[in-house]
Write a protein that holds these residues in place. Sequence first.
Motif, short mmCIF file in Angstrom:
data_model
loop_
_atom_site.label_atom_id
_atom_site.label_comp_id
_atom_site.label_asym_id
_atom_site.label_seq_id
_atom_site.Cartn_x
_atom_site.Cartn_y
_atom_site.Cartn_z
N SER A 161 -35.36 -1.39 -14.04
CA SER A 161 -34.69 -2.78 -14.36
C SER A 161 -35.61 -3.25 -16.22
O SER A 161 -34.57 -3.62 -17.26
N ARG A 162 -36.03 -3.04 -16.39
CA ARG A 162 -36.77 -3.47 -17.84
C ARG A 162 -35.96 -2.27 -18.96
O ARG A 162 -35.58 -3.10 -19.87
N LEU A 163 -36.28 -0.95 -18.42
CA LEU A 163 -35.98 0.09 -19.31
C LEU A 163 -33.86 -0.45 -19.70
O LEU A 163 -33.84 -0.57 -20.79
N ALA A 164 -33.69 -0.79 -18.14
CA ALA A 164 -31.94 -1.04 -18.72
C ALA A 164 -31.56 -2.28 -19.64
O ALA A 164 -30.64 -2.54 -20.24
N ASN A 165 -32.42 -3.14 -19.08
CA ASN A 165 -32.40 -4.35 -19.62
C ASN A 165 -32.87 -4.83 -21.15
O ASN A 165 -32.05 -5.14 -21.96
N GLU A 166 -33.64 -3.76 -22.19
CA GLU A 166 -33.69 -3.26 -22.77
C GLU A 166 -33.46 -2.49 -24.19
O GLU A 166 -32.81 -2.64 -24.89
N GLU A 203 -26.04 1.20 -1.42
CA GLU A 203 -25.97 -0.02 -1.34
C GLU A 203 -28.33 -0.38 -0.80
O GLU A 203 -28.49 -1.81 -1.30
N ALA A 204 -28.75 0.42 -0.06
CA ALA A 204 -30.01 0.48 -0.20
C ALA A 204 -30.67 -0.03 -1.32
O ALA A 204 -31.73 -0.66 -2.02
N VAL A 205 -30.60 1.01 -2.61
CA VAL A 205 -31.19 0.54 -3.83
C VAL A 205 -30.55 -1.36 -4.97
O VAL A 205 -31.56 -1.95 -4.77
N LYS A 206 -29.99 -1.10 -4.44
CA LYS A 206 -29.58 -2.61 -5.16
C LYS A 206 -29.37 -3.73 -4.44
O LYS A 206 -30.25 -4.86 -4.68
N GLN A 207 -29.70 -3.46 -2.95
CA GLN A 207 -30.59 -4.55 -1.92
C GLN A 207 -31.89 -4.44 -1.90
O GLN A 207 -32.55 -5.97 -2.00
N LYS A 208 -32.60 -3.41 -2.63
CA LYS A 208 -33.86 -4.23 -2.54
C LYS A 208 -34.32 -4.79 -4.07
O LYS A 208 -35.19 -5.39 -4.40
N ALA A 209 -33.24 -4.22 -5.62
CA ALA A 209 -34.00 -4.80 -6.75
C ALA A 209 -33.58 -6.05 -5.88
O ALA A 209 -34.37 -6.95 -6.89
N SER A 210 -32.71 -6.64 -5.48
CA SER A 210 -31.81 -7.95 -5.49
C SER A 210 -33.63 -8.88 -4.69
O SER A 210 -33.68 -9.39 -5.47
N GLU A 211 -34.06 -7.87 -3.70
CA GLU A 211 -35.20 -8.44 -2.44
C GLU A 211 -36.57 -8.80 -4.28
O GLU A 211 -36.68 -9.84 -4.34
N LEU A 212 -36.50 -8.48 -4.98
CA LEU A 212 -37.21 -8.17 -5.70
C LEU A 212 -36.90 -8.35 -7.12
O LEU A 212 -37.51 -9.33 -8.59
N GLY A 213 -35.24 -9.66 -6.59
CA GLY A 213 -35.17 -9.73 -7.90
C GLY A 213 -34.45 -9.65 -9.50
O GLY A 213 -34.89 -9.87 -10.39
#
Length: 324
Positions: free
Chosen positions: A35-40, A52-62
Amino acid sequence: MSSDLFSALKEKVVGKQRKIVFPEGLDERILTAVSRLANEQVVTPIVIGNEEAVKQKASELGLTLPNVEIIDPHQYEGMDELVKAFVERRNGKVTEEAAREMLLDENYFGTMLVYMDKAHGLVSGAAHSTADTVRPALQIIKTKPGIRKTSGVFIMVRGDEKYVFADCAINIAPDSQDLAEIAVESANTAKMFDIEPRVAMLSFSTKGSAKSPETEKVVEAVRLAKEMAPDLVLDGEFQFDAAFVPSVAKKKAPDSVIQGDANVFIFPSLEAGNIGYKIAQRLGNFEAVGPILQGLNKPVNDLSRGCNAEDVYKLTLITAAQSL
Ligand SMILES: CC(C)(COP(=O)(O)OP(=O)(O)OC[C@H]1O[C@@H](n2cnc3c(N)ncnc32)[C@H](O)[C@@H]1OP(=O)(O)O)[C@@H](O)C(=O)NCCC(=O)NCCS
Ligand SMILES: CC(=O)OP(=O)(O)O
């Protein structure tokens, strides 16, 4: 110094559109770093896993995942192409049926993306053992021409201090030829981090203070390494204190080119190297970045399972820089 080191690497890779594969899509530390690498916009991450599982996990982690490609090997449209190339690369060692099965494994799949130039490098190992992480690379990516063995170095950083430790990851019982090659390769890797290499070949003996097959192995490695790279500042065999402490060097190795000022340390076995780096990390408070694999045709890097998201971020910068 650590932050300078990585700011310089970041500057090198930003804007270069490096695609880096992360096979461990559901690991929290990996997703945080991705997330940091992509946002930067440092690299373009390719995460392997069920979308779906990856997106779900990312959303759980904010976490947000802008411009992150998520590929599920079970749904991958180019699988036939990958299977064909894998069977060809393994040259009689894998049947088509076995290849299809093996490529559902995220590390094999991710490594094939790198091999097929669909990505520039791979970072894995937060959740997998080193053997499971690197075996696909050894089998598929293979070593560069002229290099017999891949090995793994750590950059050990504490304040202004930077050292290279090798081999801490791959070769369990290196012979003299292996050690010589590891030394020369590690000196080259050191330069990538602005370390002017001064290489010490480590042992439990300094300049003949003990004699055994283990010490003779290192003596021979010193001879071979000097033959392979005559201009390299390298010597041994040394105990660590003789390589690192000037006053001890004066007593134990007064005629050596290394006078307690070595910065690249080559361990005589994987036992010594792996234990040594973890002691420096955990007792000496060094940051241990790696293991960085050297000698491969394309960058694939392993993480320690004890890593954190910052380690993943930094190893990705290194992987992207190796691919330039
Ligand atoms: C790296 C390691 C997994 C390779 O072992 P392995 O899978 O049994 O390897 P094999 O002997 O079956 O060889 C598999 C392939 O890798 C190649 N290979 C093995 N070691 C290699 C090396 N150091 N460099 C380059 N290629 C290597 C072999 O040539 C072989 O290629 P091929 O199948 O195309 O002929 C093994 O040496 C190992 O477990 N090392 C220790 C890892 C570890 O636990 N480190 C501590 C934590 S970091
Ligand atoms: C490099 C290393 O020792 O890896 P792990 O801690 O995952 O075994």
